[in-house]
Structure formats: C-alpha cells, structure tokens
Design a protein around this motif. Structure first.
Motif, PDB file in Angstrom:
ATOM      1  N   PRO A  10      14.705   5.640   8.924  1.00 55.44           N
ATOM      2  CA  PRO A  10      15.247   6.348   9.776  1.00 55.44           C
ATOM      3  C   PRO A  10      14.147   7.350  10.332  1.00 55.44           C
ATOM      4  O   PRO A  10      14.345   8.082  11.536  1.00 55.44           O
ATOM      5  N   ASP A  11      12.878   7.560   9.529  1.00 51.42           N
ATOM      6  CA  ASP A  11      12.183   8.438  10.073  1.00 51.42           C
ATOM      7  C   ASP A  11      10.711   7.651  10.751  1.00 51.42           C
ATOM      8  O   ASP A  11      10.166   6.839  10.414  1.00 51.42           O
ATOM      9  N   PRO A  12      10.787   8.065  12.257  1.00 50.66           N
ATOM     10  CA  PRO A  12       9.781   7.365  13.089  1.00 50.66           C
ATOM     11  C   PRO A  12       8.309   7.834  12.750  1.00 50.66           C
ATOM     12  O   PRO A  12       7.481   6.926  13.219  1.00 50.66           O
ATOM     13  N   LEU A  13       8.037   8.903  11.865  1.00 53.62           N
ATOM     14  CA  LEU A  13       6.909   9.299  11.638  1.00 53.62           C
ATOM     15  C   LEU A  13       6.244   8.498  10.163  1.00 53.62           C
ATOM     16  O   LEU A  13       5.288   8.787   9.702  1.00 53.62           O
ATOM     17  N   ALA A  14       7.242   7.781   9.479  1.00 52.08           N
ATOM     18  CA  ALA A  14       6.871   7.409   8.447  1.00 52.08           C
ATOM     19  C   ALA A  14       6.274   6.076   8.308  1.00 52.08           C
ATOM     20  O   ALA A  14       6.654   5.228   8.899  1.00 52.08           O
ATOM     21  N   GLN A  15       5.305   5.960   7.684  1.00 51.34           N
ATOM     22  CA  GLN A  15       4.452   4.733   7.535  1.00 51.34           C
ATOM     23  C   GLN A  15       5.174   4.029   6.053  1.00 51.34           C
ATOM     24  O   GLN A  15       5.546   4.740   5.148  1.00 51.34           O
ATOM     25  N   ALA A  16       4.768   2.756   5.974  1.00 48.30           N
ATOM     26  CA  ALA A  16       5.599   2.116   4.787  1.00 48.30           C
ATOM     27  C   ALA A  16       4.479   1.148   4.246  1.00 48.30           C
ATOM     28  O   ALA A  16       3.658   0.305   4.885  1.00 48.30           O
ATOM     29  N   ILE A  17       4.331   1.219   2.868  1.00 47.46           N
ATOM     30  CA  ILE A  17       3.687   0.464   1.999  1.00 47.46           C
ATOM     31  C   ILE A  17       4.561  -0.235   1.169  1.00 47.46           C
ATOM     32  O   ILE A  17       5.201  -0.010   0.284  1.00 47.46           O
ATOM     33  N   LEU A  18       4.668  -1.652   1.164  1.00 45.40           N
ATOM     34  CA  LEU A  18       5.255  -2.672   0.362  1.00 45.40           C
ATOM     35  C   LEU A  18       4.860  -3.560  -0.712  1.00 45.40           C
ATOM     36  O   LEU A  18       3.808  -4.169  -0.176  1.00 45.40           O
ATOM     37  N   PHE A  19       5.090  -3.768  -1.778  1.00 51.33           N
ATOM     38  CA  PHE A  19       4.570  -4.575  -2.550  1.00 51.33           C
ATOM     39  C   PHE A  19       5.671  -5.179  -3.355  1.00 51.33           C
ATOM     40  O   PHE A  19       6.514  -4.967  -4.205  1.00 51.33           O
ATOM     41  N   VAL A  20       5.534  -6.782  -3.230  1.00 55.24           N
ATOM     42  CA  VAL A  20       6.552  -7.701  -3.908  1.00 55.24           C
ATOM     43  C   VAL A  20       6.435  -7.802  -5.444  1.00 55.24           C
ATOM     44  O   VAL A  20       5.455  -8.434  -5.712  1.00 55.24           O
ATOM     45  N   ALA A  21       7.323  -7.288  -6.265  1.00 52.69           N
ATOM     46  CA  ALA A  21       7.337  -7.890  -7.664  1.00 52.69           C
ATOM     47  C   ALA A  21       7.950  -9.202  -8.085  1.00 52.69           C
ATOM     48  O   ALA A  21       7.389  -9.741  -8.813  1.00 52.69           O
ATOM     49  N   LYS A  22       9.011  -9.512  -7.298  1.00 60.11           N
ATOM     50  CA  LYS A  22       9.701 -10.838  -7.697  1.00 60.11           C
ATOM     51  C   LYS A  22      10.347 -11.278  -6.268  1.00 60.11           C
ATOM     52  O   LYS A  22      11.179 -10.330  -5.737  1.00 60.11           O
ATOM     53  N   GLY A  23      10.772 -12.617  -6.162  1.00 59.17           N
ATOM     54  CA  GLY A  23      11.513 -13.088  -5.043  1.00 59.17           C
ATOM     55  C   GLY A  23      10.452 -13.368  -3.729  1.00 59.17           C
ATOM     56  O   GLY A  23       9.409 -13.123  -3.786  1.00 59.17           O
ATOM     57  N   THR A  24      11.429 -13.572  -2.739  1.00 63.23           N
ATOM     58  CA  THR A  24      10.651 -13.904  -1.403  1.00 63.23           C
ATOM     59  C   THR A  24      11.418 -12.922  -0.520  1.00 63.23           C
ATOM     60  O   THR A  24      12.483 -12.571  -0.288  1.00 63.23           O
ATOM     61  N   MET A  25      10.495 -12.472   0.351  1.00 60.95           N
ATOM     62  CA  MET A  25      10.722 -11.242   1.525  1.00 60.95           C
ATOM     63  C   MET A  25      10.239 -11.877   2.732  1.00 60.95           C
ATOM     64  O   MET A  25       9.209 -12.386   3.055  1.00 60.95           O
ATOM     65  N   SER A  26      11.304 -11.983   3.686  1.00 58.24           N
ATOM     66  CA  SER A  26      11.028 -12.152   5.267  1.00 58.24           C
ATOM     67  C   SER A  26      10.814 -10.674   5.890  1.00 58.24           C
ATOM     68  O   SER A  26      12.006  -9.876   6.055  1.00 58.24           O
ATOM     69  N   LEU A  27       9.712 -10.577   6.354  1.00 59.06           N
ATOM     70  CA  LEU A  27       9.522  -9.220   6.933  1.00 59.06           C
ATOM     71  C   LEU A  27       8.858  -9.376   8.312  1.00 59.06           C
ATOM     72  O   LEU A  27       8.061 -10.407   8.541  1.00 59.06           O
ATOM     73  N   THR A  28       9.497  -8.862   9.382  1.00 59.87           N
ATOM     74  CA  THR A  28       9.125  -8.725  10.728  1.00 59.87           C
ATOM     75  C   THR A  28       8.492  -7.306  11.128  1.00 59.87           C
ATOM     76  O   THR A  28       9.074  -6.310  10.744  1.00 59.87           O
ATOM     77  N   ILE A  29       7.561  -7.383  11.715  1.00 58.06           N
ATOM     78  CA  ILE A  29       6.732  -5.900  12.075  1.00 58.06           C
ATOM     79  C   ILE A  29       6.326  -6.269  13.433  1.00 58.06           C
ATOM     80  O   ILE A  29       5.479  -7.008  13.863  1.00 58.06           O
ATOM     81  N   ASP A  30       7.079  -5.341  14.190  1.00 56.37           N
ATOM     82  CA  ASP A  30       6.580  -5.450  15.774  1.00 56.37           C
ATOM     83  C   ASP A  30       6.683  -6.894  16.333  1.00 56.37           C
ATOM     84  O   ASP A  30       5.803  -7.302  17.161  1.00 56.37           O
ATOM     85  N   GLY A  31       7.761  -7.647  16.141  1.00 56.34           N
ATOM     86  CA  GLY A  31       8.047  -8.854  16.520  1.00 56.34           C
ATOM     87  C   GLY A  31       7.123  -9.998  15.842  1.00 56.34           C
ATOM     88  O   GLY A  31       7.555 -11.349  16.067  1.00 56.34           O
ATOM     89  N   ARG A  32       6.467  -9.917  14.818  1.00 58.20           N
ATOM     90  CA  ARG A  32       5.610 -10.713  14.255  1.00 58.20           C
ATOM     91  C   ARG A  32       6.307 -11.009  12.985  1.00 58.20           C
ATOM     92  O   ARG A  32       6.330 -10.114  11.748  1.00 58.20           O
ATOM     93  N   ALA A  33       6.694 -12.311  12.516  1.00 57.35           N
ATOM     94  CA  ALA A  33       7.270 -12.834  11.080  1.00 57.35           C
ATOM     95  C   ALA A  33       6.311 -12.854  10.155  1.00 57.35           C
ATOM     96  O   ALA A  33       5.211 -13.625  10.467  1.00 57.35           O
ATOM     97  N   HIS A  34       6.634 -12.556   9.026  1.00 62.68           N
ATOM     98  CA  HIS A  34       5.833 -12.826   7.784  1.00 62.68           C
ATOM     99  C   HIS A  34       6.675 -13.322   6.596  1.00 62.68           C
ATOM    100  O   HIS A  34       7.810 -12.644   6.392  1.00 62.68           O
ATOM    101  N   THR A  35       6.254 -13.872   5.877  1.00 60.09           N
ATOM    102  CA  THR A  35       6.798 -14.466   4.310  1.00 60.09           C
ATOM    103  C   THR A  35       5.902 -13.755   3.457  1.00 60.09           C
ATOM    104  O   THR A  35       4.687 -14.232   2.993  1.00 60.09           O
ATOM    105  N   LEU A  36       6.517 -12.903   2.396  1.00 57.45           N
ATOM    106  CA  LEU A  36       5.938 -12.629   1.367  1.00 57.45           C
ATOM    107  C   LEU A  36       6.427 -13.120  -0.146  1.00 57.45           C
ATOM    108  O   LEU A  36       7.614 -13.085  -0.086  1.00 57.45           O
ATOM    109  N   THR A  37       5.506 -13.402  -1.151  1.00 58.84           N
ATOM    110  CA  THR A  37       6.145 -13.700  -2.427  1.00 58.84           C
ATOM    111  C   THR A  37       5.625 -12.968  -3.278  1.00 58.84           C
ATOM    112  O   THR A  37       4.901 -11.843  -3.015  1.00 58.84           O
ATOM    113  N   GLU A  38       5.700 -12.877  -4.694  1.00 60.35           N
ATOM    114  CA  GLU A  38       5.331 -12.069  -5.662  1.00 60.35           C
ATOM    115  C   GLU A  38       3.695 -11.898  -5.542  1.00 60.35           C
ATOM    116  O   GLU A  38       2.951 -12.639  -5.318  1.00 60.35           O
ATOM    117  N   GLY A  39       3.485 -10.667  -5.467  1.00 53.31           N
ATOM    118  CA  GLY A  39       1.945 -10.061  -5.279  1.00 53.31           C
ATOM    119  C   GLY A  39       1.893  -9.872  -3.790  1.00 53.31           C
ATOM    120  O   GLY A  39       0.859  -9.245  -3.564  1.00 53.31           O
TER     121      GLY A  39
END
Length: 272
Positions: free
Chosen positions: A83-112
């Motif tokens: 909810p905070d528009p001033l917040a930056q985010a850093i994500l790191f995947v430990a397990k599983g699969t993540m579908s991530l979209t940033i400003d309309g661009r899709a990414h798939t992240l897995t462990e690591g």
C-alpha cells in the motif's frame, strides 16, 4: 542449493519453552524455532497468504526497513501487494514458483530467484504452482538524492550471479545483486557466503543497519559482546554500530541474506 524458511507448525507439549531468542538494546536473534503458525499475519490485498514479519522500523533500534517471510498457497497472491507507493521491494525465492509482473512485464522466478522492484512500480504476484511459494521480502522507502535517478527494476538469481571474494581469502565472499557504486540504490540485499572455517577477521562496527537471515549452514556469530550459535532459518537484526563477526562451523557453506542501508547522507535532524 537450499534456502531456509520459517518452519511453521507448532511443537508438541514435550518441547521445553526455554529458547535461544535474544533481544537487547543493540541486536536481536529470532531463532527459526520461534517462527511458528501462531506468529503469522494476514495482509490486506493478499489471498491465501500468510506472513512472518521478522523486522520493522523500531524507534531507537533499527529504523530503515521491514523484512518478511511470505508463504503463498497455490493460486494465492496479490494484485496490490504494497500500500506504500514510496516503498521499494526486494524479493528472494526460497521454495516454489513465483509469477511476478512489474509494470506490465511478466517474470517467472524459482528457488534462488531475486527481484528488485522500484518505488512507485505497479506490480503483482501469484503462485502458479501446485506447492507453496515461500519467499523473503525486504521493504524500504526509497530515499531520493539530488542528481540521482530512481533505480530500474530487474530480475536475476543466486545461481547466475557470481560470488565476489573478499581480499586475501577464498573462504568469504558476497553475491552482489547491485554494484556497490550504483548510487541509485540506497540499500543492498545480498547473499554472504563463508566456506567451512571461513571468518570475518575483525569485529565490524559501522553505521549500516542489518537484517541477516540464515539460508544455509551454521556459524558462531559475534553480536556486540556475545557469541551466539546460529543455523538455517535463524534471523539476526542489528542496529547501527553493533559490533559483529562470524566464524563458519560445520561441513557446508554458511550463507545468509543480508540487508544494509547505504549511499545516503545521514539525516541531521530527528524525524517529526
């Protein structure tokens, strides 16, 4: 490669309540054993998701960041994660699969997998897999500086990023996802690796605040004047100027996810 995450669940009645958690004026140790179901939170805007909030800005302690361990059930996630528009985010995947979209661009992240999301970005996240997605999330309000552009989003991984060895040793190195001289970034979230027997050969004492989540291995860690034993899933939270050092133990690498604030002038006034 393995990456630790809170165990959840709840010990049975045979477990002694005496533990190894520590909270002092200069550091805290939150052991993996304490990160159980009863200390999770549910966040607005997220579905089928629970969160361990293991650090947050705390007056008189560490004030610059929040750090979460997030578990998303299959099909869960969020279209409005922060909810905070001033917040930056850093994500790191430990397990599983993540579908991530940033400003309309899709990414798939897995462990690591690792993602940097600038403040003000439109992003969303879902778990497309059949098992739980578990990831670490660091939040910090981005601090602008004169003549400095906002960082751009990027996605990479532990597996594809080289370890930069420290001087005079092959036993201690850092996986740097952001170059240290990139002044757009006001914080770093890296992985520090010690080979068995590796150590920090002096007690670091510096202005940066730290969150250290142990991903793998064991060590004896100096926090202020105390040596503590830490292992997978343990979290260390250090305020500015807390002395620290490390001696890796065991027969596998000791690795932790490290947050630190960098590249900005300290404010010369108290927040109002």
């Amino acid at each position: 490669m393995s990456y630790a995450f809170p165990p959840g669940g709840l010990p049975d009645q045979s477990q002694s309540p005496e533990g190894t958690a520590i909270f002092t004026e200069s550091y805290a140790v939150i052991p993996a054993l304490t990160m159980r179901d009863i200390v999770t939170s549910y966040l607005p805007g997220w579905t089928d998701t629970r969160v361990w909030i293991i650090a947050r800005p705390l007056t008189g302690f560490a004030e610059t960041f929040a750090q979460y361990a997030v578990e998303v059930a299959p099909g869960g996630g969020s279209e409005t994660p922060d909810p905070d528009p001033l917040a930056q985010a850093i994500l790191f995947v430990a397990k599983g699969t993540m579908s991530l979209t940033i400003d309309g661009r899709a990414h798939t992240l897995t462990e690591g997998g690792y993602a940097y999301i600038p403040a003000g970005s439109a992003w969303s996240l879902t778990n497309p897999g059949a098992t739980a997605l578990q990831f670490h999330w660091v939040r910090k309000q981005w601090e602008p500086a004169p003549g400095i552009d906002k960082p751009t989003a990027f996605v990479t991984s532990d597996q594809t990023t080289a370890i930069n060895l420290m001087a005079n040793t092959d036993k201690w190195g850092t996986t740097r996802f952001v170059e240290p001289d990139d002044l757009r970034h006001d914080c770093h979230v890296n992985i520090v690796t010690f080979q068995p027997g590796g150590l920090i050969p002096f007690a670091e004492t510096h202005v940066m605040e730290h969150g250290l989540y142990v991903l793998q291995g064991t060590a004896r860690y100096l926090l202020n004047k105390d040596w503590v034993e830490v292992g997978p899933g343990d979290f260390m939270w250090l305020r500015a100027f807390c002395p620290q050092a490390c001696i890796a133990t065991g027969d596998e690498p000791f690795r932790y996810l490290l947050y630190k604030d960098v590249n900005r002038h300290p404010a010369l006034h108290l927040a109002k």
